[in-house]
Design a protein around this motif. Structure first.
Motif, PDB file in Angstrom:
ATOM      1  N   THR A  32     -12.174   6.701  -9.418  1.00  0.00           N
ATOM      2  CA  THR A  32     -11.246   6.402  -8.316  1.00  0.00           C
ATOM      3  C   THR A  32     -12.019   5.931  -7.093  1.00  0.00           C
ATOM      4  O   THR A  32     -11.631   4.957  -6.434  1.00  0.00           O
ATOM      5  CB  THR A  32     -10.418   7.655  -7.959  1.00  0.00           C
ATOM      6  OG1 THR A  32      -9.780   8.118  -9.140  1.00  0.00           O
ATOM      7  CG2 THR A  32      -9.368   7.345  -6.917  1.00  0.00           C
ATOM      8  N   TYR A  98      -1.140   7.328  -4.835  1.00  0.00           N
ATOM      9  CA  TYR A  98      -2.465   7.041  -4.269  1.00  0.00           C
ATOM     10  C   TYR A  98      -2.944   8.195  -3.391  1.00  0.00           C
ATOM     11  O   TYR A  98      -4.137   8.469  -3.318  1.00  0.00           O
ATOM     12  CB  TYR A  98      -2.449   5.747  -3.456  1.00  0.00           C
ATOM     13  CG  TYR A  98      -2.556   4.504  -4.302  1.00  0.00           C
ATOM     14  CD1 TYR A  98      -3.689   4.256  -5.067  1.00  0.00           C
ATOM     15  CD2 TYR A  98      -1.532   3.581  -4.345  1.00  0.00           C
ATOM     16  CE1 TYR A  98      -3.783   3.124  -5.846  1.00  0.00           C
ATOM     17  CE2 TYR A  98      -1.624   2.438  -5.131  1.00  0.00           C
ATOM     18  CZ  TYR A  98      -2.750   2.215  -5.874  1.00  0.00           C
ATOM     19  OH  TYR A  98      -2.856   1.093  -6.668  1.00  0.00           O
ATOM     20  N   SER A 227       1.899   5.765 -11.784  1.00  0.00           N
ATOM     21  CA  SER A 227       0.439   5.706 -11.605  1.00  0.00           C
ATOM     22  C   SER A 227      -0.157   4.546 -12.406  1.00  0.00           C
ATOM     23  O   SER A 227      -1.069   3.856 -11.936  1.00  0.00           O
ATOM     24  CB  SER A 227      -0.214   7.026 -12.017  1.00  0.00           C
ATOM     25  OG  SER A 227       0.101   7.317 -13.354  1.00  0.00           O
ATOM     26  N   TRP A 231      -2.274   1.167 -10.766  1.00  0.00           N
ATOM     27  CA  TRP A 231      -3.599   0.644 -11.097  1.00  0.00           C
ATOM     28  C   TRP A 231      -3.526  -0.789 -11.614  1.00  0.00           C
ATOM     29  O   TRP A 231      -4.314  -1.648 -11.202  1.00  0.00           O
ATOM     30  CB  TRP A 231      -4.275   1.534 -12.151  1.00  0.00           C
ATOM     31  CG  TRP A 231      -4.768   2.821 -11.588  1.00  0.00           C
ATOM     32  CD1 TRP A 231      -4.337   4.073 -11.919  1.00  0.00           C
ATOM     33  CD2 TRP A 231      -5.760   3.006 -10.581  1.00  0.00           C
ATOM     34  NE1 TRP A 231      -5.001   5.021 -11.179  1.00  0.00           N
ATOM     35  CE2 TRP A 231      -5.877   4.400 -10.361  1.00  0.00           C
ATOM     36  CE3 TRP A 231      -6.566   2.150  -9.831  1.00  0.00           C
ATOM     37  CZ2 TRP A 231      -6.764   4.948  -9.429  1.00  0.00           C
ATOM     38  CZ3 TRP A 231      -7.449   2.699  -8.905  1.00  0.00           C
ATOM     39  CH2 TRP A 231      -7.543   4.067  -8.716  1.00  0.00           C
TER      40      TRP A 231
END
Ligand code: FES
Length: 258
Positions: A32, A98, A227, A231
């Motif tokens: 991350t 996030y 999620s 990404w």
């Protein structure tokens, strides 16, 4: 179960996060940091670059919409990408997913499940006081994100129309591939889910509430994969922007299918 050693407390140093977990829990926060850190650096670079953002009907996502505003501060031409970036950035920064990712990866708050935090924070007030209370602008950032999404969708359609007619180039294909995860990410937002399905006392009472319930179920389906879309859309925007940049700079040629 998280544990801390007595020695680390006695030494008076900030103890390392200790845990009884034996798996490689640190890989996720490390990735991350690397990916979000890279994206932040690229975003800053592009925001200040102020060139190579247009080629034919292609407009780089970081510079869209093409605003006819030319600010000059002490001889410095302010890049329009800087004030455009405020909107998608505030949407992503305050996104619930996030937040989880960067609270864990950057603030180690905590870095993963069952891992001790490096130090106890004094006067921790969560998101009830400044500065983290600003996270609550997310619902408003969502409205701005919808506008930005519509503009990018328009850019995608426009990318097929050149001065000499309709053509399909690799750039247009990349724009189409970009807009799909971007739509999934935007419309799987928790705020949108609440907007559609919240504040309803009875889902079956009226046609309007039944319709909202139907949409809410679809949004909930997308929301469960939020999620993933976060990404994928991050990379798709990056690739679309990089492609236009390289083509506009003459580093590569746009491949035209017909
Ligand atoms: Fe992630 Fe709204 S919760 S975009």
């Amino acid at each position: 179960m998280a544990v801390r050693t007595a020695q680390s407390k006695e030494a008076g140093r900030v103890p390392l996060p200790l845990t009884s977990r034996t798996d490689r829990w640190w890989i996720k926060p490390l990735l991350t940091v690397i990916v979000l850190g890279f994206f932040a650096l690229y975003g800053m670079f592009r925001a200040f670059e102020n060139q190579y953002f247009e080629f034919g009907p292609y407009l780089a996502p970081f510079y869209s919409p093409h605003l006819p505003i030319h600010l000059n501060l002490f001889g410095w031409n302010v890049s329009p990408a800087i004030y455009i970036l405020i909107f998608p950035l505030s949407f992503r920064l305050t996104c619930y997913y996030y937040r989880l990712a960067y609270y864990r990866a950057f603030f180690w708050d905590p870095p993963a499940c069952a891992i001790a935090e490096p130090a106890k924070r004094k006067n921790y007030t969560g998101e009830r006081r400044f500065p983290l209370i600003l996270q609550n602008i997310h619902r408003y950032a969502f409205y701005a994100a919808v506008v930005i999404f519509l503009i990018l969708a328009y850019d995608t359609v426009r990318s097929f129309f050149w001065d000499d007619g309709f053509h399909v180039g690799l750039g247009s294909v990349i724009f189409v591939v970009n807009i799909i995860p971007l739509a999934m990410y935007t419309f799987s937002c928790h705020s949108f889910r609440h907007l559609i399905g919240g504040k309803v006392n009875c889902y079956s009472c009226t046609l309007a509430s039944r319709t909202r319930y139907g949409i809410w179920k679809q949004v909930s389906f997308l929301n469960a994969r939020h999620s993933l879309y976060a990404w994928v859309s991050l990379f798709s925007v990056l690739i679309a922007d990089l492609y236009v940049r390289f083509v506009a700079a003459g580093a590569i040629q746009d491949f035209r299918f017909f």
